[in-house]
Design a protein around this motif. Sequence first.
Motif, PDB file in Angstrom:
ATOM      1  N   ILE A   8       0.857  -1.173   0.000  1.00 45.82           N
ATOM      2  CA  ILE A   8       0.000   0.000   0.000  1.00 45.82           C
ATOM      3  C   ILE A   8       0.900   1.231   0.000  1.00 45.82           C
ATOM      4  O   ILE A   8       1.826   1.324   0.795  1.00 45.82           O
ATOM      5  N   THR A   9       0.613   2.148  -0.920  1.00 42.70           N
ATOM      6  CA  THR A   9       1.376   3.398  -0.978  1.00 42.70           C
ATOM      7  C   THR A   9       0.411   4.563  -0.776  1.00 42.70           C
ATOM      8  O   THR A   9      -0.796   4.405  -0.978  1.00 42.70           O
ATOM      9  N   PRO A  10       0.928   5.726  -0.398  1.00 48.07           N
ATOM     10  CA  PRO A  10       0.035   6.879  -0.206  1.00 48.07           C
ATOM     11  C   PRO A  10      -0.695   7.238  -1.508  1.00 48.07           C
ATOM     12  O   PRO A  10      -0.128   7.147  -2.599  1.00 48.07           O
ATOM     13  N   LYS A  11      -1.940   7.596  -1.361  1.00 45.69           N
ATOM     14  CA  LYS A  11      -2.751   7.989  -2.516  1.00 45.69           C
ATOM     15  C   LYS A  11      -2.358   9.405  -2.940  1.00 45.69           C
ATOM     16  O   LYS A  11      -2.215  10.297  -2.123  1.00 45.69           O
ATOM     17  N   GLU A  12      -2.176   9.579  -4.243  1.00 49.48           N
ATOM     18  CA  GLU A  12      -1.906  10.907  -4.778  1.00 49.48           C
ATOM     19  C   GLU A  12      -3.225  11.562  -5.128  1.00 49.48           C
ATOM     20  O   GLU A  12      -3.963  11.075  -5.976  1.00 49.48           O
ATOM     21  N   ASP A  13      -3.528  12.646  -4.460  1.00 49.41           N
ATOM     22  CA  ASP A  13      -4.752  13.381  -4.770  1.00 49.41           C
ATOM     23  C   ASP A  13      -4.388  14.504  -5.720  1.00 49.41           C
ATOM     24  O   ASP A  13      -3.770  15.488  -5.333  1.00 49.41           O
ATOM     25  N   LYS A  14      -4.753  14.351  -6.978  1.00 48.90           N
ATOM     26  CA  LYS A  14      -4.394  15.323  -7.999  1.00 48.90           C
ATOM     27  C   LYS A  14      -5.484  16.356  -8.231  1.00 48.90           C
ATOM     28  O   LYS A  14      -5.289  17.293  -8.988  1.00 48.90           O
ATOM     29  N   SER A  15      -6.626  16.185  -7.610  1.00 49.01           N
ATOM     30  CA  SER A  15      -7.730  17.102  -7.872  1.00 49.01           C
ATOM     31  C   SER A  15      -7.860  18.127  -6.746  1.00 49.01           C
ATOM     32  O   SER A  15      -7.433  17.902  -5.613  1.00 49.01           O
ATOM     33  N   VAL A  16      -8.430  19.266  -7.096  1.00 43.65           N
ATOM     34  CA  VAL A  16      -8.727  20.314  -6.129  1.00 43.65           C
ATOM     35  C   VAL A  16     -10.172  20.745  -6.353  1.00 43.65           C
ATOM     36  O   VAL A  16     -10.738  20.550  -7.428  1.00 43.65           O
ATOM     37  N   THR A  17     -10.751  21.312  -5.348  1.00 43.38           N
ATOM     38  CA  THR A  17     -12.110  21.814  -5.452  1.00 43.38           C
ATOM     39  C   THR A  17     -12.056  23.311  -5.684  1.00 43.38           C
ATOM     40  O   THR A  17     -11.363  24.032  -4.969  1.00 43.38           O
ATOM     41  N   ILE A  18     -12.778  23.763  -6.722  1.00 41.90           N
ATOM     42  CA  ILE A  18     -12.896  25.195  -6.990  1.00 41.90           C
ATOM     43  C   ILE A  18     -14.366  25.527  -7.167  1.00 41.90           C
ATOM     44  O   ILE A  18     -15.181  24.654  -7.473  1.00 41.90           O
ATOM     45  N   THR A  19     -14.703  26.780  -6.972  1.00 45.56           N
ATOM     46  CA  THR A  19     -16.073  27.231  -7.155  1.00 45.56           C
ATOM     47  C   THR A  19     -16.086  28.260  -8.274  1.00 45.56           C
ATOM     48  O   THR A  19     -15.264  29.168  -8.290  1.00 45.56           O
ATOM     49  N   ILE A  20     -17.004  28.081  -9.226  1.00 43.12           N
ATOM     50  CA  ILE A  20     -17.154  29.048 -10.305  1.00 43.12           C
ATOM     51  C   ILE A  20     -18.631  29.376 -10.470  1.00 43.12           C
ATOM     52  O   ILE A  20     -19.501  28.608 -10.060  1.00 43.12           O
ATOM     53  N   ARG A  21     -18.902  30.499 -11.081  1.00 41.34           N
ATOM     54  CA  ARG A  21     -20.277  30.868 -11.410  1.00 41.34           C
ATOM     55  C   ARG A  21     -20.417  30.790 -12.920  1.00 41.34           C
ATOM     56  O   ARG A  21     -19.555  31.258 -13.652  1.00 41.34           O
ATOM     57  N   VAL A  22     -21.493  30.153 -13.379  1.00 40.15           N
ATOM     58  CA  VAL A  22     -21.759  30.034 -14.814  1.00 40.15           C
ATOM     59  C   VAL A  22     -23.200  30.469 -15.079  1.00 40.15           C
ATOM     60  O   VAL A  22     -24.051  30.432 -14.185  1.00 40.15           O
ATOM     61  N   ASP A  23     -23.442  30.871 -16.314  1.00 42.73           N
ATOM     62  CA  ASP A  23     -24.823  31.200 -16.700  1.00 42.73           C
ATOM     63  C   ASP A  23     -25.693  29.963 -16.558  1.00 42.73           C
ATOM     64  O   ASP A  23     -25.252  28.837 -16.826  1.00 42.73           O
ATOM     65  N   ARG A  24     -26.925  30.184 -16.155  1.00 41.05           N
ATOM     66  CA  ARG A  24     -27.866  29.072 -15.975  1.00 41.05           C
ATOM     67  C   ARG A  24     -28.026  28.275 -17.268  1.00 41.05           C
ATOM     68  O   ARG A  24     -28.103  27.047 -17.249  1.00 41.05           O
ATOM     69  N   ALA A  25     -28.042  28.970 -18.411  1.00 43.08           N
ATOM     70  CA  ALA A  25     -28.212  28.276 -19.692  1.00 43.08           C
ATOM     71  C   ALA A  25     -27.061  27.298 -19.939  1.00 43.08           C
ATOM     72  O   ALA A  25     -27.280  26.189 -20.436  1.00 43.08           O
ATOM     73  N   LEU A  26     -25.842  27.693 -19.575  1.00 43.03           N
ATOM     74  CA  LEU A  26     -24.689  26.806 -19.748  1.00 43.03           C
ATOM     75  C   LEU A  26     -24.791  25.604 -18.814  1.00 43.03           C
ATOM     76  O   LEU A  26     -24.534  24.464 -19.214  1.00 43.03           O
TER      77      LEU A  26
END
Length: 66
Positions: A8-26
């Motif tokens: 067992i080796t340490p898990k690499e977490d390559k993702s990050v959480t970000i918050t964005i605002r998008v148009d409702r239509a998109l």
Amino acid sequence: MSEDDFIITPKEDKSVTITIRVDRALQEKFDHLSKISNRSRNELINLALEYAMKNAKFIKESNQKR
């Protein structure tokens, strides 16, 4: 180590959480595409962002007349 060891080796977490605002239509377009493709909206947005970064062109000067 032997071939029977459970390694067992340490898990690499390559993702990050970000918050964005998008148009409702998109957002609705991504939701529809998610439904018909059986992929998560998050996965589709990541694919779209990767595509945009690979195909982005940066232009230093604008050719627009003032």
